[in-house]
Every structure is written in structure tokens, then in C-alpha cells.
Design an enzyme around this catalytic site. Structure first.
Site, short mmCIF file in Angstrom:
data_model
loop_
_atom_site.label_atom_id
_atom_site.label_comp_id
_atom_site.label_asym_id
_atom_site.label_seq_id
_atom_site.Cartn_x
_atom_site.Cartn_y
_atom_site.Cartn_z
CE LYS A 125 -4.28 -1.41 -0.29
NZ LYS A 125 -5.33 -1.16 0.70
NE ARG B 44 -7.50 -7.59 -2.08
CZ ARG B 44 -6.84 -6.84 -2.96
NH1 ARG B 44 -5.87 -6.03 -2.55
NH2 ARG B 44 -7.13 -6.89 -4.25
#
Length: 299
Positions: A224, A258
Site C-alpha cells: 500500500k 490480503r
């Protein structure tokens, strides 16, 4: 504490400190984090099965990137990207999640046997809750204040954590009212979605001490932007920082991770389980010299 997460005909026992691992396979051409594109169905299926062999409990199939520099994909285009992959993986016995906010895509994926709807829109369309309820599939409810694929950083007035709490409590209530059972619901604080890196970090730090109604939560931290802000690394260089976030999430009670790099995440969890006393050192070949050192010839 042990809880059960039900995804259609599958049931997962959720054990504190040992999250499920969700592997990522993108069937779209513009994911920000994929260094290698999976050009055709065979490559996508092969990658998904590799992730399962590496230890993934389920596979999250994506047909549209969340990047904001490309347009929203037409529903039929996204459907045509994900449906063959969902069908192929279900036929292989794989538990399949579909990353979509479009009701038509979700309906087709569920008809093909998908087990979980991973909705990154914050339940923008309550039809997804209806579809999950009717099929018995699971539903991920994520926090975001931006429309899908639209760059937006709202002014939270210094209260981004309160906004996440209020938003998710309200959207989870909506999902329940539409018939989604509590044991089929997962929440996601939405790092990087309508949040600056600093806001994502603030939310995650607070999240460890609060989860809506005790629901299981998904840590979608792989590669991210907030990790890039911390380390200065590009998406494909964020394995170490992702693993740092994975370890934090496991310690903070995440029910599901995830991740792109399944093998590395699973190995991190395996070592952590042994060192924390959850598991013993497994049996191994004491004659395997490969486990001891690197030879002078590099072998």
C-alpha cells in the site's frame, strides 16, 4: 477466542493471532502493484493455484484496478475479465473472493460459485448486500468516503478515526438489515482509500483497539501507498514493509490478510506461531545440508 466465518458452504474457524491468508490475482491490465501482468486465463489460473499451494486460504479475483488515473471499466468488460477465472478456480475447489462494487459483476460471480464479495465502495450499492444475503456468500464492508476510482481526500476535521467508526457502524447495520448474517460479514478500515498515508496509519493504530461490534476484520495492507510513504519504496519493492504490516495485523487481531506475496506471509506467520508457542518446530530432514549453510560454490 474462536469464531466461525461462513462463506456459502465453507466455514472457517477464526483463531486469534492466526489470520486467514487471501491471495491476490488481478485479471485487469492496470493494477498499480503488479510488476508482471497475467496476460491470459491460463496464466491467471496458474498463479492462483500457485498461491494456494503457497498457503492461501482463498483467492481474491480483481477485474478493475482501484487506481484513479484510469476510467471505470464497463460492467460487461469487468464481468468478462473475472468470470472465466472464477469459474476455473471454483472448479478446482478454491475458495474465491471477488473484488468488485458492481452488482452485475457480483451477481455473475456468485452464479459462477464465488464465496465472498469484497466491496471496496463502502456498500455504495446495497444490491451487493442483497446478493450476499440471497446466496449465503460473505461480504466485506470497507470504509471510504470517495466514489470508486475517484481521487479524494476529505477533510475529516482531525477526526478520521471517528469517521471510520461511524461509517462502518452505519454500513454494517445496512448490511444486516438487507439480510447479511453476522457470521458472513467482514469489515475493512480501508487504508489508502480516501485517506492520506498519515490518516491510514492513524486509523490502523486506533483500529487495533476497536472493531465494529467485534466483527472479523480484513487487513488489506499489501504494497500500500502508506508503506511507500514510510519507506520511500515503490510498490514492487514493498515486500519487507508489507511483512512488517502483516505481523502487526496478526498481532492486532486481523481475521484475514490480503496479500500479493502469499508464501512470504505464510512463512512469517509460521515462524511467529512457533516463537509464540502456538506451534512446535515441525519435523525436518536433519541431513538436508541446504538448510544449514551456503556452500563455497554458491549451491
Amino acid at each position: 477466542m474462536t469464531r466461525t466465518l461462513r462463506l456459502r458452504d465453507r466455514a472457517f474457524e477464526l483463531v486469534d493471532g492466526r489470520p486467514l491468508v487471501m491471495g491476490i490475482v488481478n485479471a485487469n491490465p492496470d493494477s498499480f502493484s503488479d510488476a508482471t501482468r497475467l496476460a491470459d486465463l491460463d496464466a491467471q489460473v496458474a498463479k492462483a493455484l500457485e498461491l494456494v499451494r503457497d498457503g492461501a486460504d482463498l483467492i481474491d479475483v480483481g477485474g478493475e484496478s482501484g487506481v484513479t488515473y484510469t476510467d471505470v471499466s464497463p460492467e460487461e468488460v469487468e464481468r468478462d475479465r473475472v468470470l472465466p477465472l472464477v469459474e476455473a478456480l471454483v472448479a478446482e475447489g478454491v475458495v474465491v473472493s471477488v473484488d468488485t462494487w458492481k452488482a452485475g459483476v457480483a451477481e455473475a460471480a456468485l452464479a459462477a460459485g464465488a464465496h465472498l464479495l469484497n466491496d471496496v465502495s463502502g456498500l455504495r450499492d446495497t444490491a451487493l448486500a442483497d446478493l450476499a444475503a440471497q446466496s449465503g456468500a460473505g461480504l466485506v464492508v470497507m470504509h471510504t468516503r470517495a466514489d470508486p476510482k475517484r481521487k479524494a481526500f476529505p477533510d475529516y476535521g482531525g477526526a478520521v478515526v471517528d469517521d471510520v467508526r461511524t461509517f462502518l457502524a452505519e454500513r454494517c447495520t445496512v448490511a444486516l438489515e438487507h439480510g447479511v448474517a453476522r457470521d458472513r460479514m467482514v469489515v475493512d478500515p480501508g487504508p489508502d482509500f480516501a485517506k492520506s498515508p498519515a490518516e491510514s496509519v492513524e486509523v490502523l493504530k486506533a483500529w487495533a483497539h476497536w472493531v465494529p461490534d467485534g466483527l472479523p476484520w480484513l487487513a488489506a495492507v499489501s504494497r500500500k501507498y502508506f508503506l511507500g510513504a514510510i519507506t520511500g519504496r515503490a510498490p514492487h519493492e514493498r515486500l519487507a514493509s508489507t511483512l512488517g504490516a502483516v505481523a502487526w495485523a496478526a498481532d492486532s487481531g486481523a481475521a484475514m490478510l490480503r496479500v500479493h506475496d502469499v508464501r512470504e506471509a505464510v512463512e512469517l506467520l509460521r515462524v511467529r506461531d512457533v516463537l509464540d508457542g502456538r506451534a512446535d518446530v515441525p519435523g525436518f530432514d536433519t541431513e538436508d545440508e541446504r538448510l544449514k549453510w551456503i556452500r563455497a560454490d554458491g549451491s
